[in-house]
Design a protein around this motif. Structure first.
Motif, mmCIF file in Angstrom:
data_model
loop_
_atom_site.group_PDB
_atom_site.id
_atom_site.type_symbol
_atom_site.label_atom_id
_atom_site.label_comp_id
_atom_site.label_asym_id
_atom_site.label_seq_id
_atom_site.Cartn_x
_atom_site.Cartn_y
_atom_site.Cartn_z
ATOM 1 N N SER A 47 0.689 -1.159 -0.209
ATOM 2 C CA SER A 47 0.028 0.015 -0.094
ATOM 3 C C SER A 47 0.931 1.455 0.039
ATOM 4 O O SER A 47 0.400 2.375 -0.305
ATOM 5 N N PHE A 48 2.033 1.316 0.373
ATOM 6 C CA PHE A 48 2.998 2.273 0.191
ATOM 7 C C PHE A 48 3.620 2.637 -0.953
ATOM 8 O O PHE A 48 3.983 3.892 -1.201
ATOM 9 N N LEU A 49 3.349 1.675 -2.151
ATOM 10 C CA LEU A 49 4.076 1.822 -3.457
ATOM 11 C C LEU A 49 3.659 3.554 -3.865
ATOM 12 O O LEU A 49 4.332 4.049 -4.497
ATOM 13 N N PRO A 50 2.288 3.622 -4.047
ATOM 14 C CA PRO A 50 1.828 4.941 -4.853
ATOM 15 C C PRO A 50 2.175 6.116 -3.959
ATOM 16 O O PRO A 50 2.082 7.246 -4.355
ATOM 17 N N ARG A 51 2.868 5.910 -2.722
ATOM 18 C CA ARG A 51 2.680 7.069 -2.052
ATOM 19 C C ARG A 51 4.007 7.806 -2.131
ATOM 20 O O ARG A 51 4.937 7.539 -2.706
ATOM 21 N N TYR A 52 4.037 9.317 -1.677
ATOM 22 C CA TYR A 52 5.212 9.961 -1.758
ATOM 23 C C TYR A 52 5.945 9.998 -0.495
ATOM 24 O O TYR A 52 5.372 10.037 0.506
ATOM 25 N N PRO A 53 7.326 10.414 -0.290
ATOM 26 C CA PRO A 53 7.768 10.484 0.850
ATOM 27 C C PRO A 53 7.246 11.064 1.942
ATOM 28 O O PRO A 53 7.126 10.951 3.359
ATOM 29 N N HIS A 54 6.708 12.512 1.342
ATOM 30 C CA HIS A 54 6.033 13.371 2.702
ATOM 31 C C HIS A 54 4.754 12.799 3.237
ATOM 32 O O HIS A 54 4.197 13.362 4.204
ATOM 33 N N GLN A 55 4.577 11.610 2.752
ATOM 34 C CA GLN A 55 2.943 11.088 3.377
ATOM 35 C C GLN A 55 3.406 9.937 4.246
ATOM 36 O O GLN A 55 2.743 9.338 4.818
ATOM 37 N N LEU A 56 4.871 9.807 4.247
ATOM 38 C CA LEU A 56 5.432 8.924 5.371
ATOM 39 C C LEU A 56 6.054 9.357 6.607
ATOM 40 O O LEU A 56 6.521 10.569 6.714
ATOM 41 N N SER A 57 5.812 8.586 7.759
ATOM 42 C CA SER A 57 6.724 9.117 8.906
ATOM 43 C C SER A 57 8.169 9.110 8.740
ATOM 44 O O SER A 57 8.560 8.443 7.942
ATOM 45 N N GLY A 58 8.930 9.637 9.903
ATOM 46 C CA GLY A 58 10.283 9.306 9.485
ATOM 47 C C GLY A 58 10.740 8.067 9.630
ATOM 48 O O GLY A 58 11.819 7.630 9.032
ATOM 49 N N GLY A 59 10.009 7.210 10.573
ATOM 50 C CA GLY A 59 10.452 5.594 10.748
ATOM 51 C C GLY A 59 10.284 4.939 9.345
ATOM 52 O O GLY A 59 10.919 4.098 8.852
ATOM 53 N N GLN A 60 8.996 5.449 8.836
ATOM 54 C CA GLN A 60 8.786 4.705 7.709
ATOM 55 C C GLN A 60 9.507 5.153 6.436
ATOM 56 O O GLN A 60 10.039 4.174 5.667
ATOM 57 N N ARG A 61 10.084 6.224 6.428
ATOM 58 C CA ARG A 61 10.906 6.859 5.419
ATOM 59 C C ARG A 61 12.173 6.016 5.653
ATOM 60 O O ARG A 61 12.978 5.591 4.506
ATOM 61 N N GLN A 62 12.589 6.161 6.799
ATOM 62 C CA GLN A 62 13.994 5.224 7.010
ATOM 63 C C GLN A 62 14.009 3.757 6.616
ATOM 64 O O GLN A 62 14.975 3.274 6.186
ATOM 65 N N ARG A 63 12.830 3.111 6.676
ATOM 66 C CA ARG A 63 12.339 1.772 6.303
ATOM 67 C C ARG A 63 12.536 1.772 4.835
ATOM 68 O O ARG A 63 13.170 0.910 4.445
ATOM 69 N N VAL A 64 12.009 2.676 3.938
ATOM 70 C CA VAL A 64 12.073 3.024 2.654
ATOM 71 C C VAL A 64 13.486 2.757 2.176
ATOM 72 O O VAL A 64 13.966 2.165 1.139
ATOM 73 N N ALA A 65 14.194 3.679 2.907
ATOM 74 C CA ALA A 65 15.638 3.908 2.609
ATOM 75 C C ALA A 65 16.381 2.523 2.655
ATOM 76 O O ALA A 65 17.318 2.192 1.843
ATOM 77 N N ILE A 66 16.065 1.938 3.831
ATOM 78 C CA ILE A 66 16.952 0.378 4.005
ATOM 79 C C ILE A 66 16.589 -0.385 2.795
ATOM 80 O O ILE A 66 17.283 -1.208 2.303
ATOM 81 N N ALA A 67 15.153 -0.511 2.520
ATOM 82 C CA ALA A 67 14.581 -1.345 1.320
ATOM 83 C C ALA A 67 15.446 -1.091 0.175
ATOM 84 O O ALA A 67 15.908 -1.957 -0.530
ATOM 85 N N ARG A 68 15.788 0.314 -0.136
ATOM 86 C CA ARG A 68 16.228 0.556 -1.201
ATOM 87 C C ARG A 68 17.888 -0.059 -1.412
ATOM 88 O O ARG A 68 18.371 -0.435 -2.313
ATOM 89 N N ALA A 69 18.225 0.159 -0.115
ATOM 90 C CA ALA A 69 19.786 -0.242 0.295
ATOM 91 C C ALA A 69 19.675 -1.850 -0.298
ATOM 92 O O ALA A 69 20.873 -2.385 -0.428
ATOM 93 N N ILE A 70 18.878 -2.718 0.586
ATOM 94 C CA ILE A 70 18.760 -3.916 0.265
ATOM 95 C C ILE A 70 18.432 -4.685 -0.938
ATOM 96 O O ILE A 70 18.549 -5.841 -1.196
ATOM 97 N N ILE A 71 17.694 -3.802 -1.875
ATOM 98 C CA ILE A 71 17.051 -4.407 -2.899
ATOM 99 C C ILE A 71 17.959 -4.942 -4.089
ATOM 100 O O ILE A 71 17.658 -5.885 -4.840
ATOM 101 N N LEU A 72 19.070 -4.591 -4.018
ATOM 102 C CA LEU A 72 20.171 -5.154 -4.836
ATOM 103 C C LEU A 72 20.894 -6.094 -4.408
ATOM 104 O O LEU A 72 21.822 -6.912 -4.978
#
Lengths: 247, 281
Positions: free
Chosen positions: A130-155
């Protein structure tokens, strides 16, 4: 896994350059979680930047998986090493959706099964689709850091460089992210090189810690020794004292 | 007589997404003490601090049953009266000296100005007082530092300059909003020691806004814990380890500890009731 040998770096400035790293020697084993601790300006982030290719022109040797990174291209390096930054507000493109943010590294590498990989990375960091269509400003700080971690592990990297990954977060969110990092470390057999100014955070996650001061490593301490106060250098002692007195 | 008395303070912001109720029914009194307001981001702690000095943006609506500084009703003050209180009677120290100091004015002049705005004194007198104040905040070479610009000094020194500026008019209350969060731990301690020494010497009451429970446990006398715009717990600082509210306990427990390392940190489950239940001491 990471071998840093007599690494020195001079930051070029107007007219004169300033030495910000001096003769750094660090060896991080496969699957290890290694910490760099020190005060602002001690050079801890600069080591990560040398590894990540953001600083060029350093002297000495840095080898990752036995191969000197001076001989590897940035693209090649990004397959083995990824980075998570301090400020989750600044690290995500404000006008890209989470889908686009996670898709980008896959597109650059031209990898197949993008949707599947995105799904798996999101699940690994405790978010859903459900997070996929959202923009970073619609997320809390913790959720954003989770996205940043997801981006780091995706490769599927082997190494993650963590630059103060929780210092911009509230303590309750910090606990969640530290738990997530610990469980990813375990599940994916990652190697961490983490920078923090907070000894409590470092000792929570890392097995060994290099204490830095004014561009030099003054001491490398095992977690147990740190907790028991078995440190030799005066500076480490004073850092420990401050940390203990705050608890 | 309380130095500051607040009853049922409510603050609402008008935003693009509608009305946001940032502070709900906050009441407390401040005497000659160090009072901490603790909470996570968005809890309303800074908004309370700013509401006292009317520093929130003009579209903000502040209501209260009482907002009294000594005998003065702060809600009834006009702009001119509030300006006379700001700095002279109640002053505020912000988080980051980099953004609070004027970049094109020497730090010494800024301290001198803080005094001369409120007193009728000569330039020379203001300068001498500022130099004296620099000494008070443990600056080794006041003459030299007086002529320096904010970009030439470190963060810790910047915060000492801020303290000097705020203390020099000898106010009754200082509101310090996260004054040490931008500083290294070793510097933090120095700055807090200087602040303590000065407020005790000059009989100043302190409101200390912070997210750092460990810090306020050591440094303050009394603690208000805020969550979702409400005060959920009011407790003596030395009793924090025995706090009763699950939110306060959760905050204390989620900190990684050197002494008692746990493999998994406890994660807080937030109860909707915290947002509506009134705090009962």
């Amino acid at each position: 896994m990471i071998a840093i040998e007599s690494l020195s770096f001079d930051m070029p400035g107007a007219g004169k350059s300033k030495r910000i790293l001096n003769d750094i020697n660090i060896h991080v084993g496969r699957g290890e979680c290694f910490g760099l601790v020190g005060e602002s300006g001690s050079g801890k982030t600069s080591i990560l930047k040398c590894l990540a290719g953001q600083f060029k022109g350093w002297e000495g040797g840095i080898a990752v998986q036995g191969k000197s990174i001076a001989d590897t291209s940035l693209k090649e390096r990004s397959n083995t090493m990824q980075m998570v930054f301090q400020d989750p507000y600044g690290a995500l493109h404000p006008r890209h959706t989470i889908r686009k943010i996670l898709n980008e590294p896959l597109a650059i590498k031209g990898l197949p099964d993008k949707a599947e990989r995105i799904h798996k990375a999101l699940k690994d960091v405790g978010l859903d689709e459900s997070f996929l269509p959202r923009y970073p400003h619609q997320l809390s700080g913790g959720q954003r850091q989770r996205v940043a971690i997801a981006r780091a592990i995706i490769l599927d990297p082997d190494i993650i460089l963590l630059d103060e990954p929780t210092s911009a977060l509230d303590v309750s969110v910090q606990a969640e992210i530290l738990n997530l990092l610990a469980s990813l470390h375990h599940r994916r057999q990652l190697t961490y090189l983490m920078v923090s100014h907070d000894l409590g955070v470092i000792a929570h996650l890392c097995e060994r810690v290099a204490v830095m001061k004014a561009g030099e490593v003054v001491e490398v301490v095992a977690r147990e020794d740190l907790i028991e106060g078995n440190v030799t250098h005066n500076y480490t002692q004073s850092l420990l004292q401050h940390a203990f007195s705050r608890e | 007589m309380d130095v500051l008395a607040i009853e049922n303070l409510n603050v609402t912001f008008r935003t693009d997404e509608g009305i946001k109720h940032a502070v709900r029914d906050v009441s407390f009194t401040l005497n000659n003490e160090k009072l901490a307001i603790v909470g996570e981001s968005g809890s309303g702690k800074s908004t309370v601090g700013k509401a006292i000095l009317r520093l929130n943006p003009p579209s903000t609506l502040v209501t209260a049953d009482a907002l009294r500084f000594g005998e003065t009703d702060l809600l009834a003050c006009n702009e001119k009266a509030i300006r006379a209180i700001r700095g002279q009677h109640i002053s505020m120290i912000m988080q980051d000296p980099k953004f609070s100091l004027n970049p094109v004015m020497t730090v010494g002049e800024q301290i001198a100005e803080a005094l001369s705005v409120h007193r009728r004194i000569s330039k020379r007198e203001a300068r001498l007082a500022a130099l004296e104040m620099l000494k008070e905040v443990s600056i080794a070479d006041p003459e030299h530092v007086y002529g320096q610009y904010p970009h030439e000094i470190s963060g810790g020194m910047g915060q000492r300059i801020m303290i000097a500026m705020m203390v020099i008019p000898e106010p009754d209350i200082i509101i310090a909003d996260e004054p040490t969060s931008a500083l290294d731990v070793s510097v933090q301690q120095d700055v807090l020691n200087i602040l303590t020494r000065l407020i005790e010497k000059k009989n100043i009451s302190l409101i200390f806004i912070s997210h750092d429970l460990n810090l306020v446990k050591k440094f303050c006398d009394h603690v208000l814990v805020m969550y979702g715009g409400r005060v959920v717990e009011s407790i003596r600082a030395d009793a924090l380890s025995n706090a009763s509210h699950p939110y306060t306990r959760g905050l204390m427990e989620s900190l990684p500890s050197l002494r008692h390392r746990r493999d998994v940190l406890p994660v807080m489950t937030r109860d909707q009731n915290w947002l509506t239940q009134d705090y009962t001491p």
